[in-house]
Design a protein around this motif. Structure first.
Motif, PDB file in Angstrom:
ATOM      1  N   VAL A 165      36.788  37.070  40.327  1.00 14.94           N
ATOM      2  CA  VAL A 165      36.374  36.082  41.259  1.00 14.94           C
ATOM      3  C   VAL A 165      34.845  36.489  41.805  1.00 14.94           C
ATOM      4  CG1 VAL A 165      36.695  35.631  43.905  1.00 14.94           C
ATOM      5  CG2 VAL A 165      38.539  35.523  42.206  1.00 14.94           C
ATOM      6  N   THR A 188      37.932  31.620  44.598  1.00 13.64           N
ATOM      7  CA  THR A 188      39.032  32.130  44.097  1.00 13.64           C
ATOM      8  C   THR A 188      39.864  30.940  43.224  1.00 13.64           C
ATOM      9  OG1 THR A 188      39.238  33.588  46.000  1.00 13.64           O
ATOM     10  CG2 THR A 188      41.394  33.089  45.025  1.00 13.64           C
ATOM     11  N   SER A 218      41.160  30.837  39.518  1.00 15.19           N
ATOM     12  CA  SER A 218      42.448  30.360  38.920  1.00 15.19           C
ATOM     13  C   SER A 218      42.656  29.175  38.239  1.00 15.19           C
ATOM     14  CB  SER A 218      43.275  30.390  40.488  1.00 15.19           C
ATOM     15  OG  SER A 218      44.413  29.814  40.060  1.00 15.19           O
ATOM     16  N   GLN A 227      48.315  33.493  45.795  1.00 16.22           N
ATOM     17  CA  GLN A 227      48.165  34.669  45.197  1.00 16.22           C
ATOM     18  C   GLN A 227      48.924  35.708  45.983  1.00 16.22           C
ATOM     19  OE1 GLN A 227      43.810  35.145  45.224  1.00 16.22           O
ATOM     20  NE2 GLN A 227      43.936  34.348  42.913  1.00 16.22           N
ATOM     21  N   ASP A 240      47.844  36.308  40.378  1.00 15.01           N
ATOM     22  CA  ASP A 240      47.739  35.049  40.523  1.00 15.01           C
ATOM     23  C   ASP A 240      48.961  34.445  40.015  1.00 15.01           C
ATOM     24  OD1 ASP A 240      46.914  32.244  40.332  1.00 15.01           O
ATOM     25  OD2 ASP A 240      45.420  32.744  38.948  1.00 15.01           O
ATOM     26  N   ARG A 257      49.538  31.550  39.784  1.00 13.91           N
ATOM     27  CA  ARG A 257      49.635  30.348  38.910  1.00 13.91           C
ATOM     28  C   ARG A 257      49.566  30.758  37.434  1.00 13.91           C
ATOM     29  NH1 ARG A 257      44.836  26.616  40.406  1.00 13.91           N
ATOM     30  NH2 ARG A 257      45.601  24.569  39.776  1.00 13.91           N
ATOM     31  N   PRO A 276      42.210  37.328  38.715  1.00  9.46           N
ATOM     32  CA  PRO A 276      41.780  37.560  40.091  1.00  9.46           C
ATOM     33  C   PRO A 276      40.527  38.429  40.162  1.00  9.46           C
ATOM     34  CG  PRO A 276      43.958  37.545  40.231  1.00  9.46           C
ATOM     35  CD  PRO A 276      43.495  37.801  38.693  1.00  9.46           C
ATOM     36  N   ALA A 284      45.508  27.352  45.315  1.00  3.39           N
ATOM     37  CA  ALA A 284      45.698  28.599  44.817  1.00  3.39           C
ATOM     38  C   ALA A 284      46.888  29.488  45.396  1.00  3.39           C
ATOM     39  CB  ALA A 284      44.388  29.699  44.731  1.00  3.39           C
ATOM     40  N   THR A 290      45.499  41.994  42.672  1.00  2.00           N
ATOM     41  CA  THR A 290      45.603  40.726  43.153  1.00  2.00           C
ATOM     42  C   THR A 290      46.441  40.057  41.794  1.00  2.00           C
ATOM     43  OG1 THR A 290      43.756  40.644  44.338  1.00  2.00           O
ATOM     44  CG2 THR A 290      44.656  38.460  43.878  1.00  2.00           C
ATOM     45  N   GLU A 333      48.228  39.489  47.012  1.00  2.00           N
ATOM     46  CA  GLU A 333      47.248  40.800  47.195  1.00  2.00           C
ATOM     47  C   GLU A 333      47.918  41.915  47.901  1.00  2.00           C
ATOM     48  OE1 GLU A 333      43.329  38.874  48.641  1.00  2.00           O
ATOM     49  OE2 GLU A 333      42.508  41.014  48.803  1.00  2.00           O
TER      50      GLU A 333
END
Lengths: 220, 368, 147
Positions: free
Chosen positions: B44, B31, B35, C106, C47, C49, B41, C104, C45, C108
């Protein structure tokens, strides 16, 4: 001149200086040439004032005469759209105001960039349509000389390159920004020696028409 | 050394399991890697499948005309950390700043890595290469050019880390006294990836290496040879201050009210519109901040010639010269020339009027 | 040419915004994701970032999402924290490395975050492990009973 950055530095440095010199020199010389020459003294007794009718005509001629509007609505409306669009893109786009502020110290509020973007797109399409009409309409085509196509091109290119630069459609960015500035410099250089001078002389011509009629006591 | 070679033959999945990393740990690792590689995502599982089977490539890191800033940067990578990177992602077989060995022993390690991994190893270059005189920069008596040419000959690909290696950078700044050249100026027969920046963002460097480890291939590149995932969008387009640019709200000074309210730094010379990098999203120092967030305009350090782009504090499109002064001089000259032209016209007209002969009816009668 | 020393530095600290309102679009994205979860069982999900947050935006987003009744700590390659927000089905996953640095972050949108669910291979492994413990003398290796 090996890299896009060098190119950008040249157009915004020496290139801009050259264009500025030609533009200012050309415009002033051509205006003075007209103004210093003067007109013959009118010995007749004035039947009315010159100032009021002169100023009025400068404004009233902005509106199309109904006859020509009826005969060529496309030319009139297209002409309005692209002139207004050009002015909005030139004077209300924030980076342009920034440029003027940084160089001349004058500043005014701009409008949202995406609004200018839409206006610019309409202006570009209108300019293309105007060219198409010029090429296809037999009378317009007959009346058009090389200078008309040149002035169309040097007006169109800053709009096009500006649009491409805003949307980053050419890589790298310094190249497309440099092309945009260069296209404006070409416009500045061509400006004083073509009918683009109307941007300055239309005041004089309209004023003179209005003042002359005013002196004779007739409506202009 | 035997342990090293064993580790080298292992896949990443085997190596991690041997070190007691659980399946959840591996998923977390994947993950974080996805990233870092700026992959969505949803990728992954694909990353996990690829990393499970991935084998660490041998990496030879060559430092030429550089300031070690790029190495400093990669040591700040936290995801993966430099230790993770060296143990899990790559086999860093030569890096004369980081390795313990020096002199002949170091060069022997480089040659051994080249020999053992012929055609498969990665070469990372930071720093530009002086072409003016080979003596300007040497390592163990070998000129930079010679070392790069012989090391790159058997490489799978070259990664030019930092703006010096990618575009010539500071050593190439006007007047370029050493004749500095970029990697892509010299290497034409191998794929070259430019990871530009002065220095590049730590996780962008490791992200490119991780991409090679994961997929065994190089990422998609832009026109300047930079990975699209990190350099695909301009700083300007991803900047949180961008809405203020569109509204025409600009900071006038560093740290003034506008600057603190997040207004655009364009007037202070921000090069965001011409700079392509991942700073606005990845940020620096583990996501703490980035230059524009700290209140300083972007220098455009990931772009070619950023050092010579007309001053860090000058807005991109503003002409350099003193416009008002120039315009004043030219206006005065224009008035003088225009008046002269006007006077000339007047005199021409006066002469024409003087030469004008009056014609009477009698004259016309006489002629006909 | 403008130089660094020509730009004045003025320090003012009043009326500085706490964030740049970038949380709202993410909340809308979460709204859509929850709709998909509710109607099609589709998980999402995000992200964080990859989002160009300004200062304060991340804190604003996390504050507005709040904290629900489940908090999980995952100890593997560093301690990660996972928690359900005040909105059920919206989870925050904050992965940290061994040094406590974030690797990370995230969101979800799911019933249970994927990483929390036990992997099927881990189930067989643990069955084997428990089997070994209960029957230390048995030599048979598999704990799985073939029917």
């Amino acid at each position: 001149m090996t890299t896009p950055t060098d190119f950008l530095l040249w157009v915004r440095g020496p290139g801009f200086d050259i264009a500025l010199v030609v533009f200012i020199l050309g415009v002033i010389i051509r205006l003075l040439e007209v103004l210093v020459l003067g007109r013959k003294h009118d010995y007749s007794e004035p039947r009315g004032g010159e100032l009021g009718p002169g100023l009025k005509t400068v404004v009233t001629r902005t509106l199309p005469e109904t006859g020509s509007f009826k005969r060529a609505p496309f030319t009139v409306i297209g002409g309005y759209i692209w002139h207004i669009g050009f002015f909005i893109s030139l004077f209300l786009f924030v980076p342009h105001i920034e440029l003027i502020n940084a160089t001349l110290g004058l500043s005014w509020p701009g409008i949202a960039s995406n609004l200018v973007d839409a206006v610019a797109a309409v202006t570009i399409v209108t300019l293309i349509a105007m060219l198409f009409s010029r090429l296809t309409h037999p009378v317009k085509r007959y009346l058009s000389g090389p200078e008309d196509y040149l002035t169309w091109l040097v007006t169109f290119l800053p709009m096009l390159t500006g649009y491409l630069a805003y949307h980053r459609m050419i890589d790298p960015y310094p190249l497309v920004l440099g092309l945009h500035i260069l296209s404006v410099e070409v416009l500045m250089i061509v400006f004083p020696f073509t009918k683009l001078m109307h941007a300055f002389t239309f005041f004089i011509a309209r004023w003179y028409n209005g003042a002359m009629s005013g002196r004779r006591g007739v409506q202009s | 050394m035997a342990d090293h070679m064993k580790r080298f033959r292992q896949t990443l999945g085997e190596s991690l399991r041997e070190r007691g990393v659980s399946r959840r740990g591996f998923l977390k690792y994947c993950t974080a890697t996805a990233s870092m590689m700026a992959l969505p995502p949803t990728m992954v599982p694909a990353v996990a499948a690829a990393l499970e089977k991935a084998k660490r490539p041998s990496v030879i890191w060559l430092s030429f005309q550089e300031c070690t800033g790029c190495t400093e940067s990669i040591t700040r990578s936290h995801s993966p950390s430099l230790e993770n990177l060296i143990f899990d992602h790559i086999s860093l077989d030569y890096h004369h700043t980081l390795q313990v060995a020096s002199g002949d022993a170091a060069e022997a390690a480089r040659e051994a890595a080249m020999h053992e991994n012929e055609g498969k190893y990665l070469v990372v270059v930071d720093g530009s290469i002086p072409l003016g005189n080979p003596g300007f920069s040497t390592i163990a008596g070998i000129s930079n050019l010679q070392m790069m040419e012989e090391t790159v000959a058997g490489a799978a690909a070259v990664i030019a880390v930092g703006s010096c290696a990618a575009f010539g950078g500071l050593p190439q700044a006007n007047p370029n006294p050493t004749g500095a050249a970029s990697v892509s100026d010299i290497v034409h027969d191998k794929p070259v990836v430019n990871v530009s920046g002065c220095p590049p963002i730590p996780t962008v460097i490791t992200g490119v290496l991780a991409h090679f480890l994961t997929f065994g291939s190089l990422p998609e590149l832009d026109a300047l040879g930079r990975p699209m995932v990190f350099y695909g969008q301009s700083i300007h387009d991803r900047c949180y201050r961008r809405p203020f640019y569109d509204k025409g709200l600009f900071a006038e000074t560093f740290d003034d009210e506008g600057a603190r309210k997040g207004w655009c730094l364009y007037r202070l010379g921000c090069k965001g519109p011409m700079a392509y990098n991942a700073c606005a999203t990845t940020k620096w120092n583990q996501g703490v901040s980035w230059p524009v967030e700290s209140g300083h305009g972007c220098l455009g350090c990931s772009e070619p010639d950023f050092w010579d782009a007309g001053g860090f504090y000058n807005a991109l499109s503003i002409p350099d010269s003193d416009i008002i002064r120039n315009a004043g001089i030219v206006t005065a000259a224009g008035v003088a020339l225009g008046a002269a032209a006007g006077a000339l016209n007047r005199s021409t007209r006066a002469k024409a009027a003087a030469k004008h002969e009056t014609v009477t009816i009698d004259d016309l009668d006489r002629k006909s | 040419m403008q130089k660094l020393q020509d730009i004045a530095v003025r320090v003012e600290s009043k009326d500085v915004p706490l964030n740049h309102s970038n949380a709202t679009p993410i909340l809308h994205e979460i709204h859509h994701a929850l709709q998909r979860l509710a109607t099609q069982q589709e998980t999402t999900t995000i992200d964080l970032r990859a989002i160009p947050f300004g200062p304060g935006d991340e804190e604003d987003l996390l504050n507005r999402l709040g904290t629900g009744e489940v908090q999980i700590e995952l100890d593997s390659l560093g301690t990660s924290k996972l928690w359900e927000t005040a909105f059920s089905g919206v989870w925050i996953i904050d992965h940290r490395n061994a040094e406590g640095e974030r690797v990370a972050l995230q969101i979800e949108v799911t019933r249970v975050p994927e990483i929390i669910q036990t992997h099927p291979d881990d189930v067989t492994d643990s069955l084997q492990l428990l089997d070994n413990q209960l029957n230390p003398n048995r030599t048979e290796t598999s704990g799985l009973r073939e029917e």
